[in-house]
Structure formats: structure tokens, C-alpha cells
Design a protein around this motif. Structure first.
Motif, PDB file in Angstrom:
ATOM      1  N   HIS A   1     -10.492  -1.337   3.665  1.00  0.00           N
ATOM      2  CA  HIS A   1     -10.791  -0.736   4.964  1.00  0.00           C
ATOM      3  C   HIS A   1      -9.510  -0.242   5.618  1.00  0.00           C
ATOM      4  N   ASP A   2      -9.651   0.790   6.420  1.00  0.00           N
ATOM      5  CA  ASP A   2      -8.505   1.371   7.128  1.00  0.00           C
ATOM      6  C   ASP A   2      -8.047   0.423   8.227  1.00  0.00           C
TER       7      ASP A   2
ATOM      8  N   MET B   1       0.508   4.663   4.609  1.00  0.00           N
ATOM      9  CA  MET B   1      -0.247   5.238   3.495  1.00  0.00           C
ATOM     10  C   MET B   1       0.506   5.108   2.171  1.00  0.00           C
ATOM     11  N   GLY B   2       1.799   5.302   2.178  1.00  0.00           N
ATOM     12  CA  GLY B   2       2.592   5.167   0.954  1.00  0.00           C
ATOM     13  C   GLY B   2       2.545   3.751   0.399  1.00  0.00           C
ATOM     14  N   TYR B   3       2.544   2.790   1.306  1.00  0.00           N
ATOM     15  CA  TYR B   3       2.454   1.387   0.898  1.00  0.00           C
ATOM     16  C   TYR B   3       1.115   1.109   0.219  1.00  0.00           C
ATOM     17  N   VAL B   4       0.033   1.602   0.810  1.00  0.00           N
ATOM     18  CA  VAL B   4      -1.300   1.394   0.238  1.00  0.00           C
ATOM     19  C   VAL B   4      -1.368   2.013  -1.158  1.00  0.00           C
TER      20      VAL B   4
ATOM     21  N   LEU C   1      -5.198  -7.991  -3.091  1.00  0.00           N
ATOM     22  CA  LEU C   1      -5.059  -6.989  -2.037  1.00  0.00           C
ATOM     23  C   LEU C   1      -4.806  -7.638  -0.682  1.00  0.00           C
ATOM     24  N   GLN C   2      -5.498  -8.738  -0.412  1.00  0.00           N
ATOM     25  CA  GLN C   2      -5.276  -9.443   0.849  1.00  0.00           C
ATOM     26  C   GLN C   2      -3.883 -10.049   0.910  1.00  0.00           C
ATOM     27  N   ALA C   3      -3.354 -10.453  -0.236  1.00  0.00           N
ATOM     28  CA  ALA C   3      -1.983 -10.973  -0.274  1.00  0.00           C
ATOM     29  C   ALA C   3      -0.978  -9.875   0.087  1.00  0.00           C
ATOM     30  N   HIS C   4      -1.372  -8.615  -0.119  1.00  0.00           N
ATOM     31  CA  HIS C   4      -0.539  -7.480   0.281  1.00  0.00           C
ATOM     32  C   HIS C   4      -0.912  -6.990   1.691  1.00  0.00           C
ATOM     33  N   HIS C   5      -1.683  -7.776   2.405  1.00  0.00           N
ATOM     34  CA  HIS C   5      -2.068  -7.525   3.800  1.00  0.00           C
ATOM     35  C   HIS C   5      -2.962  -6.302   3.984  1.00  0.00           C
TER      36      HIS C   5
END
Length: 98
Positions: free
Chosen positions: A29-30, A36-39, A84-88
Motif C-alpha cells: 500500500h502507498d 519511490m526509489g527505495y520501494v 517487506l514489513q521489515a523494510h517498513h
């Protein structure tokens, strides 16, 4: 005295029913904070996507508010959600509609 032998046979026929487990979607989710580059880099790292696919998914998250980034078995989906959650990243798991 008459003895009568009866032989009863009960036959049970059953069709084996095997159903495949329904797949699960990993949804990102946004959020107003994550760049954006991090994602894009996280998608490349976690899923092994090439930059083009990772950027496409990131833009879908940015423009529509969410993107299904992976679909498959529940155990693997849960692993991806945790990574993914570990990457916030804001991430949820959802059962695919039948």
C-alpha cells in the motif's frame, strides 16, 4: 434346523476429492513517507525482480494506492509480507477470490 448363510458385502465407492489451496496476494500500500526509489530497490531485493518490473509495481502503488506484488502459496506469501514489513513497507496479505 436349517442354517442359512448370508454374505453381505458393503461396497463403498468414493471419489477422491483433491482441491488445491487458493493462492494469496501480497499487497503493498502507498504511504506518504517512503521514497519511490527505495520501494523499487526493496522489490528488486526481496523478489528478485528486474528494475523494470520493480519500477512498474512501485508506480502502481504510487498511482492507485496499492499493488499486488506477488501471488502464490500462503507460507511463501507470509514470508514475503514479513520481509517487506521489515523494510517498513505497508503490506497486507489477502486470499485470492475464487
Amino acid at each position: 434346523m436349517v442354517r442359512v448363510k448370508t454374505k453381505e458385502q458393503t461396497e463403498t465407492k468414493s471419489k477422491p476429492e483433491t482441491a488445491l489451496a487458493r493462492p494469496w496476494n501480497v499487497i503493498v500500500h502507498d504511504d506518504p513517507v517512503t521514497l519511490m526509489g527505495y520501494v523499487t530497490r526493496v522489490f528488486m531485493q526481496v523478489f528478485g525482480y528486474d528494475e523494470s518490473k520493480a519500477r512498474k509495481l512501485m508506480m502502481e502503488v504510487h498511482k492507485t494506492g496499492r499493488s499486488i506484488v506477488w501471488t502464490g502459496g500462503r507460507e511463501q506469501a507470509e514470508t514475503y509480507v514479513q520481509k517487506l514489513q521489515a523494510h517498513h513497507l505497508l503490506t497486507t496479505l489477502e486470499l485470492v477470490d475464487a
